[in-house]
Design a protein around this motif. Structure first.
Motif, PDB file in Angstrom:
ATOM      1  N   UNK A  25       3.899  61.111  19.095  1.00  0.00           N
ATOM      2  CA  UNK A  25       2.779  60.167  19.114  1.00  0.00           C
ATOM      3  C   UNK A  25       3.235  58.714  18.951  1.00  0.00           C
ATOM      4  N   UNK A  26       4.388  58.530  18.345  1.00  0.00           N
ATOM      5  CA  UNK A  26       4.905  57.174  18.119  1.00  0.00           C
ATOM      6  C   UNK A  26       5.798  56.688  19.260  1.00  0.00           C
ATOM      7  N   UNK A  27       6.045  57.533  20.243  1.00  0.00           N
ATOM      8  CA  UNK A  27       6.980  57.199  21.327  1.00  0.00           C
ATOM      9  C   UNK A  27       6.235  56.518  22.470  1.00  0.00           C
ATOM     10  N   UNK A  28       6.590  55.255  22.722  1.00  0.00           N
ATOM     11  CA  UNK A  28       5.946  54.501  23.802  1.00  0.00           C
ATOM     12  C   UNK A  28       7.016  53.752  24.590  1.00  0.00           C
ATOM     13  N   UNK A  29       6.937  53.844  25.900  1.00  0.00           N
ATOM     14  CA  UNK A  29       7.892  53.149  26.765  1.00  0.00           C
ATOM     15  C   UNK A  29       7.121  52.348  27.805  1.00  0.00           C
ATOM     16  N   UNK A  30       6.519  51.246  27.359  1.00  0.00           N
ATOM     17  CA  UNK A  30       5.829  50.357  28.281  1.00  0.00           C
ATOM     18  C   UNK A  30       6.861  49.435  28.934  1.00  0.00           C
ATOM     19  N   UNK A  31       6.408  48.611  29.878  1.00  0.00           N
ATOM     20  CA  UNK A  31       7.304  47.686  30.561  1.00  0.00           C
ATOM     21  C   UNK A  31       7.585  46.429  29.735  1.00  0.00           C
ATOM     22  N   UNK A  32       6.925  46.243  28.609  1.00  0.00           N
ATOM     23  CA  UNK A  32       7.024  44.975  27.892  1.00  0.00           C
ATOM     24  C   UNK A  32       8.463  44.656  27.475  1.00  0.00           C
ATOM     25  N   UNK A  33       9.134  45.615  26.842  1.00  0.00           N
ATOM     26  CA  UNK A  33      10.510  45.369  26.393  1.00  0.00           C
ATOM     27  C   UNK A  33      11.447  45.183  27.581  1.00  0.00           C
ATOM     28  N   UNK A  34      11.253  45.993  28.619  1.00  0.00           N
ATOM     29  CA  UNK A  34      12.098  45.881  29.811  1.00  0.00           C
ATOM     30  C   UNK A  34      11.927  44.514  30.457  1.00  0.00           C
ATOM     31  N   UNK A  35      10.693  44.032  30.540  1.00  0.00           N
ATOM     32  CA  UNK A  35      10.427  42.728  31.143  1.00  0.00           C
ATOM     33  C   UNK A  35      11.147  41.623  30.389  1.00  0.00           C
ATOM     34  N   UNK A  36      11.179  41.724  29.079  1.00  0.00           N
ATOM     35  CA  UNK A  36      11.893  40.729  28.269  1.00  0.00           C
ATOM     36  C   UNK A  36      13.382  40.755  28.582  1.00  0.00           C
ATOM     37  N   UNK A  37      13.952  41.947  28.726  1.00  0.00           N
ATOM     38  CA  UNK A  37      15.382  42.051  29.038  1.00  0.00           C
ATOM     39  C   UNK A  37      15.702  41.460  30.405  1.00  0.00           C
ATOM     40  N   UNK A  38      14.836  41.706  31.395  1.00  0.00           N
ATOM     41  CA  UNK A  38      15.069  41.119  32.714  1.00  0.00           C
ATOM     42  C   UNK A  38      14.971  39.595  32.655  1.00  0.00           C
ATOM     43  N   UNK A  39      13.983  39.088  31.926  1.00  0.00           N
ATOM     44  CA  UNK A  39      13.848  37.629  31.796  1.00  0.00           C
ATOM     45  C   UNK A  39      15.086  37.030  31.141  1.00  0.00           C
ATOM     46  N   UNK A  40      15.624  37.700  30.124  1.00  0.00           N
ATOM     47  CA  UNK A  40      16.861  37.236  29.486  1.00  0.00           C
ATOM     48  C   UNK A  40      18.021  37.240  30.470  1.00  0.00           C
ATOM     49  N   UNK A  41      18.088  38.298  31.283  1.00  0.00           N
ATOM     50  CA  UNK A  41      19.169  38.390  32.278  1.00  0.00           C
ATOM     51  C   UNK A  41      19.067  37.244  33.275  1.00  0.00           C
TER      52      UNK A  41
END
Length: 481
Positions: A450-466
């Motif tokens: 129930x606590x496991x979530x994999x939205x695009x939010x964290x991934x989007x931040x990593x791409x922006x950093x890249x």
């Protein structure tokens, strides 16, 4: 607005989809453009099915003449805005006015044309990207042409490997026939005597990403690298793994219109979905009986040889099993007959039905995904959204997203095994059943799910950093192979 980024891809939801690539290219810009760090736009081929569905919304901008060997082909450029994202389309009826997306004898030529048209279109678009971001082999040559032709001053390039197995191989003489480039550039595109579109993207990109950290390491090795591991190992410092997410609004059991009982965490509601699915598929209706499922393309990559080896033995347990998918005849035939041998315990549905897939996710207790390799995987993430426990092999994105349950510490959101071995799969299936039968352990595991979530939010931040890291001077002194 921050960095201007142009995604180059062969498919994108909601316009055209054959697999997970379309989900990534469709979802990621939506999330990235919610902040001020990026302005992401997307350019695609204008396939016949896009024209038929979206014709009224397509705005023709202009047309350009694109060199393809000794002749020129016209590329009509269209624009459409959908959910605040700007999409461009390259139209040419000869190459793209066909039924379907891939599988034609001239796929290589079609995507040579597309990639060259993308680069030439930059001279007429009012959008001058800071970064051109190509996705998979179909866009690999766009990355190469961007570096060679330099259509926008100081434009950087990123290339994402979604699945290194598919590389876009062309005969070597295609270079002189189609590319209209000096011979001294062939080294960055050739690999083992062929032109390799995947290698072209890897070689020419300023930065290379793939869709999970573990897969980024795996593809640098001979076992997973599909022949391209030497160049990836050579460019080790430029390779980054960024885990995919999913659209948590699209895959949301609280508001999914396809399922009988919407829920967030309620096992009572989830059991209602199980009972309805059992009734629909002709299985004995019993909410307490553990339901294991597979939703998959039926191909070797998905670990189905392991399932073949142990399924009949596992079905001797007090369980039910549902499979939804289509693919290779070997697997379709096997699972059809497995159902015949195990009636009242197993249902095989050959084909694909989106509504039924959602109903299966919502009904299942366990989602089985024992892949031979898996760059990221979306199905296990969807399963978590529907509070279904994944059982996976520890490879690629499966390893990065599923932590094996530990009875002693009460940690973990699923079950996993390491070796590509049928007996290990059988062992973990039986172990998962023992946890299901222990109400305390099962409750603890479900809390973790129930606590496991994999939205695009964290991934989007990593791409922006890249993207922002590309402002730093890049050493691209890489030898041709």
């Amino acid at each position: 607005m921050g960095k201007k980024v142009l995604f180059v891809a062969s498919e994108c939801n909601p316009f055209v989809k054959t697999g997970g690539l379309a989900d990534v290219v469709g979802s990621l810009p939506q999330v990235m453009n919610k902040n001020e760090r990026t302005d992401v736009r997307v350019i695609l081929p204008l396939y016949a099915e896009i024209t038929s569905k979206w014709q009224d919304q397509l705005e023709r901008i202009t047309s350009i003449s694109v060199p393809v060997g000794w002749r020129n082909q016209e590329a009509s450029i269209y624009q459409l805005t959908y959910q605040d994202i700007v999409y461009y389309f390259i139209g040419n009826d000869y190459y793209f006015g066909r039924r379907g997306v891939y599988g034609y004898y001239d796929d290589g030529e079609r995507f040579v044309f597309f990639c060259r048209a993308v680069i030439d279109a930059l001279s007429v678009l009012d959008f001058k990207p800071d970064i051109l971001h190509g996705h998979d082999w179909q866009a690999g040559l766009a990355v190469a042409f961007a570096k060679i032709l330099a259509p926008v001053e100081n434009m950087k390039t990123v290339f994402t490997i979604h699945n290194i197995k598919y590389q876009g191989l062309l005969p070597r003489d295609t270079y002189s026939e189609l590319f209209n480039l000096p011979d001294d550039h062939i080294g960055g595109m050739e690999w083992n005597g062929l032109l390799n579109c995947m290698k072209s993207g890897i070689f020419h990109a300023d930065k290379i990403t793939t869709v999970s950290p573990s897969y980024a390491e795996e593809i640098k090795t001979p076992y997973y690298g599909e022949g391209l591991y030497p160049i990836l190992a050579e460019r080790d410092q430029d390779v980054t793994g960024i885990i995919n997410g999913i659209d948590v609004d699209e895959y949301n059991p609280m508001k999914d219109p396809h399922i009988v009982a919407n829920y967030k965490y309620s096992r009572v509601k989830k059991n209602e979905n199980k009972e309805k699915l059992q009734e629909k598929l002709g299985l004995p209706v019993d909410a307490e009986k553990p339901l294991y499922v597979i939703i998959s393309r039926l191909v070797e990559q998905k670990g189905l040889h392991l399932v073949q080896a142990i399924l009949d033995e596992f079905l001797q347990e007090n369980v039910q099993f549902v499979l939804l998918g289509s693919g290779d005849y070997e697997f379709e035939n096997y699972f059809y007959h497995a159902q015949e041998r195990n009636q009242k315990k197993m249902v095989t549905y050959l084909g694909f039905d989106e509504a039924l897939a959602r109903q299966i996710y919502a009904a299942a207790d366990f989602f089985v995904m024992p892949s031979l390799f898996e760059p990221c995987g979306l199905s296990q993430l969807i399963a978590l959204q529907y509070k279904t426990v994944p059982i996976v092999r520890e490879t690629g994105g499966l390893k990065d997203t599923i932590t094996p349950y530990n009875e002693l510490t009460g940690t973990g959101n699923g079950f996993s095994f390491y070796n590509y071995n049928a007996h290990e799969l059988l062992h973990v299936l039986k172990y998962s059943l023992s946890i299901y039968q222990d109400s305390d352990q099962w409750a603890t595991l479900l809390k973790n799910v129930n606590k496991s979530h994999f939205s695009w939010k964290d991934s989007a931040t990593e791409y922006a950093n890249l993207y922002e890291s590309l402002d730093v001077p890049i050493d691209s002194n890489i030898s041709d192979k």
